[in-house]
Design a protein around this motif. Sequence first.
Motif, PDB file in Angstrom:
ATOM      1  N   ALA A  83       0.833  -1.204   0.000  1.00 41.29           N
ATOM      2  CA  ALA A  83       0.000   0.000   0.000  1.00 41.29           C
ATOM      3  C   ALA A  83       0.868   1.254   0.000  1.00 41.29           C
ATOM      4  O   ALA A  83       0.568   2.232  -0.707  1.00 41.29           O
ATOM      5  CB  ALA A  83      -0.939  -0.013   1.206  1.00 41.29           C
ATOM      6  N   GLU A  84       1.938   1.260   0.776  1.00 40.16           N
ATOM      7  CA  GLU A  84       2.814   2.430   0.824  1.00 40.16           C
ATOM      8  C   GLU A  84       3.494   2.660  -0.522  1.00 40.16           C
ATOM      9  O   GLU A  84       3.617   3.804  -0.975  1.00 40.16           O
ATOM     10  CB  GLU A  84       3.860   2.263   1.921  1.00 40.16           C
ATOM     11  CG  GLU A  84       3.298   2.407   3.328  1.00 40.16           C
ATOM     12  CD  GLU A  84       4.361   2.299   4.402  1.00 40.16           C
ATOM     13  OE1 GLU A  84       5.381   1.614   4.133  1.00 40.16           O
ATOM     14  OE2 GLU A  84       4.181   2.875   5.486  1.00 40.16           O
ATOM     15  N   TYR A  85       3.939   1.590  -1.159  1.00 44.49           N
ATOM     16  CA  TYR A  85       4.569   1.731  -2.480  1.00 44.49           C
ATOM     17  C   TYR A  85       3.592   2.336  -3.479  1.00 44.49           C
ATOM     18  O   TYR A  85       3.919   3.293  -4.189  1.00 44.49           O
ATOM     19  CB  TYR A  85       5.062   0.376  -2.992  1.00 44.49           C
ATOM     20  CG  TYR A  85       5.354   0.382  -4.474  1.00 44.49           C
ATOM     21  CD1 TYR A  85       6.487   1.010  -4.969  1.00 44.49           C
ATOM     22  CD2 TYR A  85       4.479  -0.215  -5.381  1.00 44.49           C
ATOM     23  CE1 TYR A  85       6.749   1.048  -6.333  1.00 44.49           C
ATOM     24  CE2 TYR A  85       4.723  -0.181  -6.741  1.00 44.49           C
ATOM     25  CZ  TYR A  85       5.861   0.454  -7.207  1.00 44.49           C
ATOM     26  OH  TYR A  85       6.107   0.491  -8.568  1.00 44.49           O
ATOM     27  N   PHE A  86       2.373   1.787  -3.515  1.00 46.28           N
ATOM     28  CA  PHE A  86       1.393   2.281  -4.473  1.00 46.28           C
ATOM     29  C   PHE A  86       1.054   3.742  -4.191  1.00 46.28           C
ATOM     30  O   PHE A  86       1.011   4.575  -5.113  1.00 46.28           O
ATOM     31  CB  PHE A  86       0.127   1.425  -4.438  1.00 46.28           C
ATOM     32  CG  PHE A  86      -0.836   1.762  -5.542  1.00 46.28           C
ATOM     33  CD1 PHE A  86      -0.817   1.067  -6.725  1.00 46.28           C
ATOM     34  CD2 PHE A  86      -1.749   2.801  -5.394  1.00 46.28           C
ATOM     35  CE1 PHE A  86      -1.679   1.404  -7.770  1.00 46.28           C
ATOM     36  CE2 PHE A  86      -2.618   3.145  -6.418  1.00 46.28           C
ATOM     37  CZ  PHE A  86      -2.581   2.444  -7.607  1.00 46.28           C
ATOM     38  N   ALA A  87       0.812   4.067  -2.939  1.00 45.46           N
ATOM     39  CA  ALA A  87       0.432   5.437  -2.597  1.00 45.46           C
ATOM     40  C   ALA A  87       1.557   6.415  -2.907  1.00 45.46           C
ATOM     41  O   ALA A  87       1.313   7.531  -3.397  1.00 45.46           O
ATOM     42  CB  ALA A  87       0.046   5.516  -1.122  1.00 45.46           C
TER      43      ALA A  87
ATOM     44  N   HIS B  73      -1.531  11.849  -9.044  1.00 41.00           N
ATOM     45  CA  HIS B  73      -2.902  12.063  -8.565  1.00 41.00           C
ATOM     46  C   HIS B  73      -2.881  13.143  -7.491  1.00 41.00           C
ATOM     47  O   HIS B  73      -2.003  13.144  -6.622  1.00 41.00           O
ATOM     48  CB  HIS B  73      -3.463  10.753  -7.992  1.00 41.00           C
ATOM     49  CG  HIS B  73      -4.922  10.780  -7.682  1.00 41.00           C
ATOM     50  ND1 HIS B  73      -5.444  11.478  -6.611  1.00 41.00           N
ATOM     51  CD2 HIS B  73      -5.984  10.186  -8.293  1.00 41.00           C
ATOM     52  CE1 HIS B  73      -6.753  11.318  -6.577  1.00 41.00           C
ATOM     53  NE2 HIS B  73      -7.109  10.536  -7.589  1.00 41.00           N
ATOM     54  N   PRO B  74      -3.837  14.077  -7.497  1.00 41.25           N
ATOM     55  CA  PRO B  74      -3.765  15.216  -6.576  1.00 41.25           C
ATOM     56  C   PRO B  74      -4.088  14.919  -5.122  1.00 41.25           C
ATOM     57  O   PRO B  74      -3.739  15.711  -4.246  1.00 41.25           O
ATOM     58  CB  PRO B  74      -4.799  16.189  -7.158  1.00 41.25           C
ATOM     59  CG  PRO B  74      -5.771  15.313  -7.881  1.00 41.25           C
ATOM     60  CD  PRO B  74      -4.959  14.186  -8.439  1.00 41.25           C
ATOM     61  N   ASP B  75      -4.762  13.820  -4.825  1.00 44.61           N
ATOM     62  CA  ASP B  75      -5.179  13.586  -3.437  1.00 44.61           C
ATOM     63  C   ASP B  75      -5.243  12.084  -3.159  1.00 44.61           C
ATOM     64  O   ASP B  75      -6.257  11.434  -3.405  1.00 44.61           O
ATOM     65  CB  ASP B  75      -6.542  14.228  -3.173  1.00 44.61           C
ATOM     66  CG  ASP B  75      -6.917  14.224  -1.683  1.00 44.61           C
ATOM     67  OD1 ASP B  75      -6.176  13.620  -0.882  1.00 44.61           O
ATOM     68  OD2 ASP B  75      -7.959  14.817  -1.345  1.00 44.61           O
ATOM     69  N   VAL B  76      -4.156  11.535  -2.670  1.00 42.81           N
ATOM     70  CA  VAL B  76      -4.074  10.109  -2.332  1.00 42.81           C
ATOM     71  C   VAL B  76      -3.963   9.994  -0.819  1.00 42.81           C
ATOM     72  O   VAL B  76      -3.071  10.592  -0.202  1.00 42.81           O
ATOM     73  CB  VAL B  76      -2.862   9.436  -3.003  1.00 42.81           C
ATOM     74  CG1 VAL B  76      -2.763   7.970  -2.568  1.00 42.81           C
ATOM     75  CG2 VAL B  76      -2.968   9.535  -4.516  1.00 42.81           C
ATOM     76  N   ARG B  77      -4.856   9.236  -0.216  1.00 42.48           N
ATOM     77  CA  ARG B  77      -4.885   9.087   1.236  1.00 42.48           C
ATOM     78  C   ARG B  77      -4.555   7.639   1.604  1.00 42.48           C
ATOM     79  O   ARG B  77      -5.257   6.716   1.191  1.00 42.48           O
ATOM     80  CB  ARG B  77      -6.255   9.487   1.771  1.00 42.48           C
ATOM     81  CG  ARG B  77      -6.629  10.914   1.366  1.00 42.48           C
ATOM     82  CD  ARG B  77      -7.905  11.396   1.993  1.00 42.48           C
ATOM     83  NE  ARG B  77      -8.238  12.750   1.543  1.00 42.48           N
ATOM     84  CZ  ARG B  77      -9.221  13.488   2.030  1.00 42.48           C
ATOM     85  NH1 ARG B  77     -10.004  13.001   2.999  1.00 42.48           N
ATOM     86  NH2 ARG B  77      -9.454  14.694   1.554  1.00 42.48           N
ATOM     87  N   LEU B  78      -3.507   7.468   2.364  1.00 41.76           N
ATOM     88  CA  LEU B  78      -3.015   6.147   2.735  1.00 41.76           C
ATOM     89  C   LEU B  78      -3.525   5.769   4.114  1.00 41.76           C
ATOM     90  O   LEU B  78      -3.370   6.527   5.077  1.00 41.76           O
ATOM     91  CB  LEU B  78      -1.483   6.144   2.717  1.00 41.76           C
ATOM     92  CG  LEU B  78      -0.782   4.864   3.158  1.00 41.76           C
ATOM     93  CD1 LEU B  78      -1.112   3.706   2.216  1.00 41.76           C
ATOM     94  CD2 LEU B  78       0.726   5.090   3.222  1.00 41.76           C
ATOM     95  N   VAL B  79      -4.106   4.571   4.213  1.00 48.32           N
ATOM     96  CA  VAL B  79      -4.622   4.061   5.489  1.00 48.32           C
ATOM     97  C   VAL B  79      -3.861   2.783   5.831  1.00 48.32           C
ATOM     98  O   VAL B  79      -3.980   1.773   5.126  1.00 48.32           O
ATOM     99  CB  VAL B  79      -6.130   3.772   5.416  1.00 48.32           C
ATOM    100  CG1 VAL B  79      -6.639   3.239   6.754  1.00 48.32           C
ATOM    101  CG2 VAL B  79      -6.898   5.027   5.011  1.00 48.32           C
TER     102      VAL B  79
END
Length: 306
Positions: free
Chosen positions: A167-171, A178-184
């Motif tokens: 998930a961290e790699y993709f984000a 992309h203007p707004d990527v939110r990582l959970v």
Amino acid sequence: MPSPQQARAQASAITSGKAAPEAEVSPSAQLRALFDRPRLSPGQRRIAQYLIENITEAAFLSITDLADRVGVSQPSVTRFASAVGFSGYPALREKLQAIALGTLAGGGPAEENRGNELQAAVDAEIENLENLRRDLADPNLVIDIGRKLASSTPLTVLGLRISVSLAEYFAYAARRIHPDVRLVTRGGSVAYDALLQSREAGGTWVLAFSMPRHAQETLTAVRVARGAGLKVALLTDLALGPLADEADVAFALGTGSRLVFDSYAAPGVMCSALLQAMTDADPERTQARLEEYEQVADQHHFFLRD
């Protein structure tokens, strides 16, 4: 009794030098190892048992003939192939034929000596990548989901426990285009808050990662996302099961399980494929954002000059 991971740690211990030739493994033992999945339905277990008992003939049957012999539907055979780690029946039949031909050629194992434990792990990942390559013969689903992820603002990326790294790699990469990527990466109420806020801010999609061992909190978070009105694209290793059932679309990808901790060659390539699809979905935005980032990187000397 050791846990499954403890057993893998013992079985995959690295030995120095060239490994001794492996003892011959019977076709039925190879198939039992191949079909050793805890969530097979009764109908899927019937298919597995038929293949084990009739490998030399069954390996060359069409999907229609195999379904008739076992007394199940053709979609049941397709689902069985996915459940045991293949992209579809053709890929499974290819593996069955390799085992059967090895038997007919002289009773030895179908696979050549795999060398040492690390080489065997690489061989398994090569097979996962070959399965993914067959899946990507039709790229339309990846293209479609890439467009949808690109148009979701904000875009939420969810990965808990062992899936955090993917998930961290993709984000990290997605933020370049992309203007707004939110990582959970935290479960429980923290994940709930993030998902609900993403939906309230106008987000439409979540990209979720779930690799073995699958976390209960991931399933709960996916259900929360769906309940909030978000759609979920899932990258996982299982085509069947509660997580895949909850997702709007699921990409089933093989993971390397020959060593004590899994490796993720195929999921990593799929991440790159989805990022490429997002890039292609809005080329003007992509170009503008990449140029802006390069200017900032040069200004602040983010990177060494090679």
